[in-house]
Motif scaffolding. Structure first.
Motif, PDB file in Angstrom:
ATOM      1  N   THR A   1       6.048   9.441  36.263  1.00 29.91           N
ATOM      2  CA  THR A   1       6.251   8.161  36.949  1.00 29.91           C
ATOM      3  C   THR A   1       7.289   7.344  36.203  1.00 29.91           C
ATOM      4  N   CYS A   2       7.158   7.361  34.874  1.00 26.04           N
ATOM      5  CA  CYS A   2       8.030   6.545  34.036  1.00 26.04           C
ATOM      6  C   CYS A   2       9.487   6.987  34.172  1.00 26.04           C
ATOM      7  N   LEU A   3       9.689   8.287  34.342  1.00 25.51           N
ATOM      8  CA  LEU A   3      11.060   8.795  34.513  1.00 25.51           C
ATOM      9  C   LEU A   3      11.700   8.180  35.768  1.00 25.51           C
ATOM     10  N   LYS A   4      10.903   8.099  36.836  1.00 17.29           N
ATOM     11  CA  LYS A   4      11.409   7.503  38.090  1.00 17.29           C
ATOM     12  C   LYS A   4      11.684   6.012  37.920  1.00 17.29           C
ATOM     13  N   THR A   5      10.713   5.312  37.326  1.00 21.56           N
ATOM     14  CA  THR A   5      10.891   3.862  37.122  1.00 21.56           C
ATOM     15  C   THR A   5      12.087   3.601  36.222  1.00 21.56           C
TER      16      THR A   5
ATOM     17  N   ARG B   1      16.870   1.234  34.986  1.00 23.25           N
ATOM     18  CA  ARG B   1      17.772   1.514  33.858  1.00 23.25           C
ATOM     19  C   ARG B   1      17.093   1.278  32.505  1.00 23.25           C
ATOM     20  N   MET B   2      15.817   1.665  32.425  1.00 25.17           N
ATOM     21  CA  MET B   2      15.055   1.525  31.183  1.00 25.17           C
ATOM     22  C   MET B   2      15.408   2.624  30.194  1.00 25.17           C
TER      23      MET B   2
ATOM     24  N   LYS C   1      18.317   7.718  27.464  1.00 23.61           N
ATOM     25  CA  LYS C   1      18.802   7.191  26.165  1.00 23.61           C
ATOM     26  C   LYS C   1      20.017   6.263  26.267  1.00 23.61           C
ATOM     27  N   ASP C   2      20.834   6.419  27.311  1.00 21.55           N
ATOM     28  CA  ASP C   2      22.010   5.561  27.416  1.00 21.55           C
ATOM     29  C   ASP C   2      21.795   4.377  28.355  1.00 21.55           C
ATOM     30  N   ASN C   3      20.576   4.224  28.873  1.00 24.57           N
ATOM     31  CA  ASN C   3      20.317   3.123  29.806  1.00 24.57           C
ATOM     32  C   ASN C   3      20.377   1.771  29.105  1.00 24.57           C
ATOM     33  N   ASP C   4      20.874   0.761  29.860  1.00 17.92           N
ATOM     34  CA  ASP C   4      21.088  -0.539  29.224  1.00 17.92           C
ATOM     35  C   ASP C   4      20.081  -1.598  29.672  1.00 17.92           C
TER      36      ASP C   4
ATOM     37  N   LEU D   1      15.680  -2.536  30.013  1.00 20.57           N
ATOM     38  CA  LEU D   1      14.620  -2.742  29.022  1.00 20.57           C
ATOM     39  C   LEU D   1      14.506  -1.557  28.068  1.00 20.57           C
ATOM     40  N   HIS D   2      14.384  -1.864  26.773  1.00 21.29           N
ATOM     41  CA  HIS D   2      14.069  -0.824  25.791  1.00 21.29           C
ATOM     42  C   HIS D   2      12.561  -0.761  25.725  1.00 21.29           C
ATOM     43  N   PHE D   3      12.028   0.357  26.191  1.00 21.36           N
ATOM     44  CA  PHE D   3      10.582   0.461  26.320  1.00 21.36           C
ATOM     45  C   PHE D   3      10.055   1.552  25.384  1.00 21.36           C
ATOM     46  N   GLN D   4       9.197   1.144  24.450  1.00 25.68           N
ATOM     47  CA  GLN D   4       8.625   2.094  23.500  1.00 25.68           C
ATOM     48  C   GLN D   4       7.150   2.304  23.815  1.00 25.68           C
ATOM     49  N   ILE D   5       6.725   3.576  23.876  1.00 24.96           N
ATOM     50  CA  ILE D   5       5.312   3.874  24.095  1.00 24.96           C
ATOM     51  C   ILE D   5       4.797   4.563  22.835  1.00 24.96           C
ATOM     52  N   ALA D   6       3.743   4.008  22.247  1.00 25.84           N
ATOM     53  CA  ALA D   6       3.177   4.617  21.043  1.00 25.84           C
ATOM     54  C   ALA D   6       2.042   5.564  21.426  1.00 25.84           C
ATOM     55  N   ILE D   7       2.257   6.850  21.139  1.00 21.22           N
ATOM     56  CA  ILE D   7       1.273   7.888  21.495  1.00 21.22           C
ATOM     57  C   ILE D   7       0.974   8.724  20.250  1.00 21.22           C
TER      58      ILE D   7
END
Ligand code: IPE
Ligand code: IPE
Ligand code: MG
Length: 243
Positions: free
Chosen positions: A89-93, A98-99, A126-129, A131-137
């Protein structure tokens, strides 16, 4: 800072969230814990969009801690299944908004298919400009510092780094968050007031905001309340003026 009525708000550049209370939310509805986790994942999706529209540039969420492996087996399995689906889902969003997505934590303990989805997601965005979104797993602050120390020790053993060259910047550069500014604001939901091994190094000067709201009920309005509270703190470092 101390914002008055009508003044422009200072947006925290980086907001970190310990999302808590999925289980309690489900229980309050007479539903199984996993229902709370499913709902919680949906909240993560919407908060990403809301945060970016508000002018927040970096958002980091704590999705699964190194301690969470100690939960009952069926709950761990359900959480992993959810993360597996969430990566898709996250890949689509991320494409839509442009996250730029990065996963923090020790990945080798995760199933191979989850790891490859993470890699796909990080590579594609990685080149999207946006939101920089970090998920801690499978993330633990102590574990992250131990892994960074090992990497530094290896660099020293290989003659690439001298012990006297090791500074705070050097260590920061070996952490999972290398290159990401430190959080300005940490939010924890569900009224728990502890760090639970999250971003121990990076939270050195972060403002903390605790709310009784359970994570699945967290909204843009709640996020705005946290930002407003942040604006009333007398903060010494960081921050960014936005209109
Ligand atoms: C947060 O909700 C989500 C994860 C830690 C994965 P919890 O599952 O901790 O919910 P409570 O604390 O039991 O209510
Ligand atoms: C912290 O929540 C970890 C995550 C949000 C992933 P927990 O609910 O697992 O933390 P404790 O057990 O209350 O400290
Ligand atoms: Mg909890």
């Amino acid at each position: 800072m101390g914002a008055e009525m009508g003044e422009e708000l200072t947006m925290p550049r980086h907001v970190a969230i310990i999302l808590d209370g999925n289980g309690r939310w489900a229980r309050s509805k007479g539903m199984p814990r996993n229902y709370g986790h499913v709902q919680g994942a949906k909240t993560v999706e919407t908060i990403c969009e809301d945060a970016y529209r508000m002018g927040i540039q970096y958002l980091t969420v704590y999705a699964f801690s190194t301690e969470n492996w100690g939960r009952p087996r069926d709950e761990v399995d359900a959480l992993m299944k959810l993360l597996r689906n969430y990566m898709k889902t996250c890949l689509k969003t991320a494409e839509k908004n442009r996250m730029c997505v990065r996963v923090l934590g020790e990945k080798s303990r995760l199933d191979e298919d989850i790891r490859s989805r993470i890699q796909e997601l990080e590579e594609a965005t990685k080149d999207n400009d946006g939101l920089h979104f970090q998920i801690a797993i499978n993330y633990g602050g102590r574990d992250e510092i131990v892994r960074a120390s090992r990497k530094m020790a290896e660099a020293v053993a290989e003659g690439k780094l001298r012990p006297e060259e090791i500074t705070e910047e050097t260590l920061s550069g070996f952490l999972d968050t290398a290159g990401i500014p430190e959080p300005d604001l940490l939010i924890r939901t569900c009224n728990e007031q502890r760090i639970s091994n999250f971003l121990l190094w990076q939270l050195a000067y972060t403002e903390f905001y605790f709310t009784p709201v359970l994570w699945p009920d967290f909204t843009k309005e709640e996020l705005m309340k946290a930002v407003e509270a942040y604006n009333h703190r007398d903060r010494k470092y960081g921050g960014l003026k936005v209109r």
